[in-house]
Design an enzyme around this catalytic site. Structure first.
Site, PDB file in Angstrom:
ATOM      1  N   LYS A 166     -46.829   6.986  41.488  1.00 19.42           N
ATOM      2  CA  LYS A 166     -45.603   7.614  40.975  1.00 19.42           C
ATOM      3  C   LYS A 166     -45.280   8.919  41.697  1.00 19.42           C
ATOM      4  O   LYS A 166     -46.117   9.470  42.415  1.00 19.42           O
ATOM      5  CB  LYS A 166     -45.725   7.837  39.461  1.00 19.42           C
ATOM      6  CG  LYS A 166     -45.582   6.525  38.691  1.00 19.42           C
ATOM      7  CD  LYS A 166     -45.409   6.713  37.216  1.00 19.42           C
ATOM      8  CE  LYS A 166     -45.211   5.356  36.543  1.00 19.42           C
ATOM      9  NZ  LYS A 166     -45.227   5.429  35.094  1.00 19.42           N
ATOM     10  N   ARG A 206     -52.792   1.294  34.006  1.00 26.03           N
ATOM     11  CA  ARG A 206     -51.838   0.380  34.660  1.00 26.03           C
ATOM     12  C   ARG A 206     -51.704   0.776  36.134  1.00 26.03           C
ATOM     13  O   ARG A 206     -51.232   1.878  36.419  1.00 26.03           O
ATOM     14  CB  ARG A 206     -50.496   0.490  33.920  1.00 26.03           C
ATOM     15  CG  ARG A 206     -49.427  -0.459  34.403  1.00 26.03           C
ATOM     16  CD  ARG A 206     -48.141  -0.265  33.612  1.00 26.03           C
ATOM     17  NE  ARG A 206     -47.122  -1.227  33.995  1.00 26.03           N
ATOM     18  CZ  ARG A 206     -46.298  -1.064  35.011  1.00 26.03           C
ATOM     19  NH1 ARG A 206     -46.348   0.034  35.746  1.00 26.03           N
ATOM     20  NH2 ARG A 206     -45.406  -2.000  35.298  1.00 26.03           N
TER      21      ARG A 206
HETATM   22  C1  9MG Z   1     -43.222  -0.742  33.196  1.00 23.37           C
HETATM   23  N1  9MG Z   1     -43.844   0.547  33.422  1.00 23.37           N
HETATM   24  C2  9MG Z   1     -43.653   1.366  34.500  1.00 23.37           C
HETATM   25  N2  9MG Z   1     -44.381   2.484  34.351  1.00 23.37           N
HETATM   26  C3  9MG Z   1     -45.034   2.370  33.170  1.00 23.37           C
HETATM   27  C4  9MG Z   1     -45.923   3.189  32.466  1.00 23.37           C
HETATM   28  O1  9MG Z   1     -46.272   4.378  32.920  1.00 23.37           O
HETATM   29  N3  9MG Z   1     -46.404   2.757  31.285  1.00 23.37           N
HETATM   30  C5  9MG Z   1     -46.034   1.544  30.781  1.00 23.37           C
HETATM   31  N4  9MG Z   1     -46.548   1.182  29.593  1.00 23.37           N
HETATM   32  N5  9MG Z   1     -45.186   0.727  31.416  1.00 23.37           N
HETATM   33  C6  9MG Z   1     -44.704   1.139  32.585  1.00 23.37           C
END
Ligand code: 9MG
Length: 281
Positions: free
Chosen positions: A222, A256
């Site tokens: 990010k 994630r």
């Molecule tokens: C779909 N998506 C993109 N970034 C995300 C994040 O930080 N958390 C979650 N739960 N979904 C995300």
């Protein structure tokens, strides 16, 4: 609190579990749309699972800042064949990244185990649908909408404000008939937050433990990594894994990520160290 249940299956999140990202969107910010075709998305899912992902998060709507909205039909056409493929060929949890009730229902029927909703079930009909499906749901915090969220994010006290949001959404979920045990919380790195806000959250992640729910975090590739290090998307691996390690230290249960193999190496080192600490105490 450290286990999630869905479709007769149990997911232990007492040690952090890696959620691998499979975007089926043509404009996904970090894969340039390479995985738009079903075949590419399925091959990518195979790779992430073989690298150690315990959950595969499958999404058909890009939530990058300024991204265009997609229709329900487009989303269904993108995600359902991939969910069916992963469900048929692998024994991992599948998460559906959507805010649309009809996509939630079709995804769970196709074999998904949980819902990942960046809009925290605020779309019309989403609360009722999640209550009906009775599967775990990740409620993510976002200030604004993807189209405008980075315009001018402001908080009085970011941790307090997000805690207040979580409490309100938990109450709304319980009132709608969703079990407290099915809720997972995510502070939403990059969703209506400045660089400073993102690092304030990372530094104080442990404060969300008061809500007694598993924490999901997504910071992979990010802008909070890229902006700080002045790195393009493809150069953010070390920053992303470092941030994920800090999140693990502060209590994250689900991470994630795009780079599963590399994050898995970090996790093995972290887990080995944790195990020795537990043995000594
Ligand atoms: C779909 N998506 C993109 N970034 C995300 C994040 O930080 N958390 C979650 N739960 N979904 C995300």
């Amino acid at each position: 609190m450290q286990k999630l249940y869905s479709q007769g299956s149990r997911l232990d999140v007492s040690m952090p579990v890696i959620m691998g990202i499979v975007n089926t969107t043509p404009d996904s910010f970090s894969d340039g749309g390479d995985f738009f075709s079903t075949k590419h998305a399925c091959d990518h899912a195979d790779k992430l699972i073989n690298a150690g992902a315990g959950i595969i998060d499958i999404g058909g709507e890009s939530t990058r800042p300024g991204a265009a909205l997609v229709t329900e039909e487009q989303e269904l056409a993108r995600v359902i064949p991939v969910i069916e493929y992963v469900s048929r060929h692998h024994d991992v949890w599948i998460s559906i990244d959507t805010s649309k009730p009809a996509v939630m229902a079709a995804a769970i029927a196709a074999g998904a185990h949980m819902i990942n909703d960046v809009r925290a079930l605020t779309e019309p009909g989403a609360l009722a649908m999640a209550a009906q499906l009775q599967v775990p749901v990740c409620l993510m915090h976002m200030q604004g909408q993807p189209q405008n969220m980075q315009a001018n994010p402001e908080y009085e006290n970011i941790i307090h404000d997000i805690l207040t949001f979580f409490k309100a959404r938990i109450a709304a979920c319980i009132a709608a008939g969703i079990s407290f045990d099915n809720l997972v919380l995510d502070p939403g790195f990059g969703f209506g937050k400045t660089l400073t806000h993102n690092y304030q959250i990372l530094a104080q992640l442990a404060q969300f433990a008061v809500l007694d729910r598993p924490l999901l975090i997504g910071l992979s590739r990010k802008s909070m990594i890229g902006q700080l290090l002045n790195r393009d998307v493809e150069e953010r691996l070390i920053g992303s894994v470092s941030a994920a390690l800090i999140a693990c230290q502060h209590g994250a249960n689900i991470i994630r990520v795009h780079d599963v193999a590399e994050t898995m190496d970090m996790l093995k080192v972290w887990q080995m160290t944790q195990t020795q600490m537990i043995k000594q105490n």
